[in-house]
Design an enzyme around this catalytic site. Structure first.
Site, PDB file in Angstrom:
ATOM      1  N   GLN A   1       0.815   6.511   1.024  1.00 29.81           N
ATOM      2  CA  GLN A   1       1.574   7.583   1.691  1.00 29.81           C
ATOM      3  C   GLN A   1       3.028   7.640   1.238  1.00 29.81           C
ATOM      4  O   GLN A   1       3.753   8.561   1.624  1.00 29.81           O
ATOM      5  CB  GLN A   1       1.538   7.398   3.216  1.00 29.81           C
ATOM      6  N   CYS A  43      -8.201   6.190  10.337  1.00 31.64           N
ATOM      7  CA  CYS A  43      -8.512   4.886   9.702  1.00 31.64           C
ATOM      8  C   CYS A  43      -7.475   3.835  10.076  1.00 31.64           C
ATOM      9  O   CYS A  43      -7.134   2.956   9.263  1.00 31.64           O
ATOM     10  CB  CYS A  43      -8.634   5.002   8.183  1.00 31.64           C
ATOM     11  N   ASP A  77       0.871  -1.174   0.000  1.00 32.40           N
ATOM     12  CA  ASP A  77       0.000   0.000   0.000  1.00 32.40           C
ATOM     13  C   ASP A  77       0.911   1.228   0.000  1.00 32.40           C
ATOM     14  O   ASP A  77       1.508   1.568   1.018  1.00 32.40           O
ATOM     15  CB  ASP A  77      -0.896  -0.048   1.246  1.00 32.40           C
TER      16      ASP A  77
HETATM   17  N1  PMP Z   1      -3.515   3.531   2.762  1.00 34.26           N
HETATM   18  C1  PMP Z   1      -2.993   4.527   3.482  1.00 34.26           C
HETATM   19  C2  PMP Z   1      -1.720   4.298   4.225  1.00 34.26           C
HETATM   20  C3  PMP Z   1      -3.638   5.745   3.553  1.00 34.26           C
HETATM   21  O1  PMP Z   1      -3.121   6.745   4.274  1.00 34.26           O
HETATM   22  C4  PMP Z   1      -4.839   5.935   2.849  1.00 34.26           C
HETATM   23  C5  PMP Z   1      -5.600   7.245   2.901  1.00 34.26           C
HETATM   24  N2  PMP Z   1      -5.636   7.836   4.145  1.00 34.26           N
HETATM   25  C6  PMP Z   1      -5.332   4.870   2.098  1.00 34.26           C
HETATM   26  C7  PMP Z   1      -4.638   3.691   2.072  1.00 34.26           C
HETATM   27  C8  PMP Z   1      -6.576   4.986   1.316  1.00 34.26           C
HETATM   28  O2  PMP Z   1      -6.418   5.921   0.321  1.00 34.26           O
HETATM   29  P1  PMP Z   1      -7.679   6.446  -0.495  1.00 34.26           P
HETATM   30  O3  PMP Z   1      -8.616   7.029   0.521  1.00 34.26           O
HETATM   31  O4  PMP Z   1      -7.104   7.471  -1.399  1.00 34.26           O
HETATM   32  O5  PMP Z   1      -8.235   5.276  -1.188  1.00 34.26           O
END
Ligand code: PMP
Length: 424
Positions: A221, A382, A218
């Site tokens: 960031q 989150c 992922d």
């Molecule tokens: N992974 C990480 C580490 C994030 O910080 C975020 C967004 N805060 C996401 C995934 C999800 O990204 P998005 O909301 O753009 O789908």
């Protein structure tokens, strides 16, 4: 220059004699940074939630809708062919940005969230069975937990978790013990959004591959802060959110090794992703179209391409040095506020500082600093399991981009000191 310049896990050299990032010039590219809120200059340090957009991206969107808009891949007329060239041109820019081998390894999606759901749904549904496991880390964003839980529930599989220590550093020693015969995939965050930790992705990929297990990274960031090289990382999947790397919302990237994506069934059905359709049987288009059902976010891809072009104009070692300076300066300045506890103190961090103030809820911190024009994020980001681990309901988080300044850090710290005064 940024594109494809260095492996993602290595810091670029920062020689003392080199010129520094011209932050004033860079800031002039971001119109919103001139705004005032509550009568104060805007101090925008919520870049981990979403970043601001340079004029070059805004203008690319305007130009696209004003003069270039048509649907892609279908028309035989000039505008459609032009829009197709722009859209596929953006894919090539994304390929270079991630240093993928081939453009067909880049799938346009809505965001990191959609990219992970795509892999969880398509790869997960075909590879996970009863008793199988998906290995994630203790610091995953919900978007790299819940999609796996959904597919695990359907398939009778289970999540396992790589632990972290009290600094927010992954216990990499545990990884070989956690990867077993039932492990079907490792999913890990490159840079933690709530802690700032930069994880040793290449090392974990190597450990997983030694046991034949693929890895999804992922990169939501990481893309705004690090040079990404998916070939050097050797990961099987990598996800990016355009809006966090100075591009538009609603567009993101899924990188997947061609042989992996080729072997996966489509995620969604519809137009553009087929080779032929009859009521008896449908065959699918080759990569990447197989995973791009329906009319895509063409303007978004064009805007993301413009963001990639913009980043390529920056000397990345200057960006890294500037962000490293902001991190050190902000960490030291905030640590001087009475009753402030930093959450996430890993030695390798991106420019993200999470903290809690004794006796003050993070939301109150956010509301009070907002009156000073300072935009920070408060909440669980989150990452509820991270909050549980540190025994806090929420943190306040400042996440710096290359356009932030030491003066803005000072404004943040002064605003946090005001919170301290209000609450005693
Ligand atoms: N992974 C990480 C580490 C994030 O910080 C975020 C967004 N805060 C996401 C995934 C999800 O990204 P998005 O909301 O753009 O789908």
């Amino acid at each position: 220059m940024r594109a494809g310049a260095a492996p993602a896990d290595s810091a670029a050299p920062t020689g003392a004699a080199r010129p520094r990032l011209d932050v004033a010039r860079v800031r002039a590219d971001f119109p919103i940074l001139q705004e005032r809120v509550h009568g104060k200059p805007l101090v925008y340090v919520d870049n981990a939630a979403t970043s601001q957009k340079p004029r070059q991206v805004i203008e690319a969107l305007l130009r696209y809708y004003a003069t270039e808009n048509a649907n892609v891949h279908r028309g035989v007329y000039y505008l459609s062919e032009h829009a197709t060239a722009l859209y596929e041109g953006a894919r090539e820019k994304a390929r270079r940005f991630l240093n993928a081998r081939e453009a067909r390894e880049i799938v346009f999606v809505r965001s990191s969230t959609e990219a992970i759901n795509l892999v969880a749904s398509s790869y997960g549904r075909t590879h996970l069975g009863t008793g199988d496991e998906v290995l994630v880390t203790a610091m995953e964003h919900h978007s790299d937990i819940v999609p796996w839980q959904l597919v695990c529930e359907q398939r009778g599989a289970a999540l396992r978790v790589i632990p972290m220590d009290e600094r927010g550093v992954l216990c990499v020693d545990e990884v070989p013990k956690l990867i077993g015969a039932r492990t079907k995939l490792v999913a890990l965050v490159h840079v933690s959004n709530s802690l700032g930790t930069i994880n040793p992705v290449a090392e974990i990929v190597a450990l997983a591959h030694a046991r034949g297990v693929p890895v999804l990274v992922d990169g939501a960031q990481a893309a705004p802060h690090l040079l990404i090289d998916v070939q050097a990382l050797d990961c099987d999947f990598y996800t990016v959110s355009g809006h966090k790397m100075f591009g538009p919302t609603g567009i993101g990237l899924l990188y997947g090794k061609a042989e992996r994506l080729d072997a996966m069934p489509p995620y969604q059905g519809g137009g553009d992703m087929i080779r032929s359709v009859t009521f008896e049987k449908t065959t699918y288009a080759p990569l990447p179209a197989k995973f791009e059902a329906g009319t895509p976010h063409i303007a978004g891809a064009v805007g993301l391409g413009a963001a990639i072009d913009y980043l390529a104009t920056l000397e990345w070692h200057q960006v890294e040095a500037h962000e490293a300076d902001l991190l050190v300066y902000a960490t030291a300045s905030l640590a001087g506020v009475p009753g402030l506890r930093l959450i996430g103190t890993a030695p390798r961090k991106a420019s993200v500082v999470s903290f809690v103030l004794d006796g003050v809820h993070a939301h109150d911190v956010g509301t009070i600093v907002d009156r000073e024009g300072v935009a920070i994020r408060t909440g669980h980001h989150c990452t509820q399991p991270v909050m549980d681990f540190f025994g806090v309901p929420a943190t306040a988080r400042a996440a710096f981009a290359f356009y932030n300044t030491r003066e803005e850090v000072d404004a943040l710290v002064a605003a946090v000191r005001k919170v301290r005064e209000v609450f005693g």
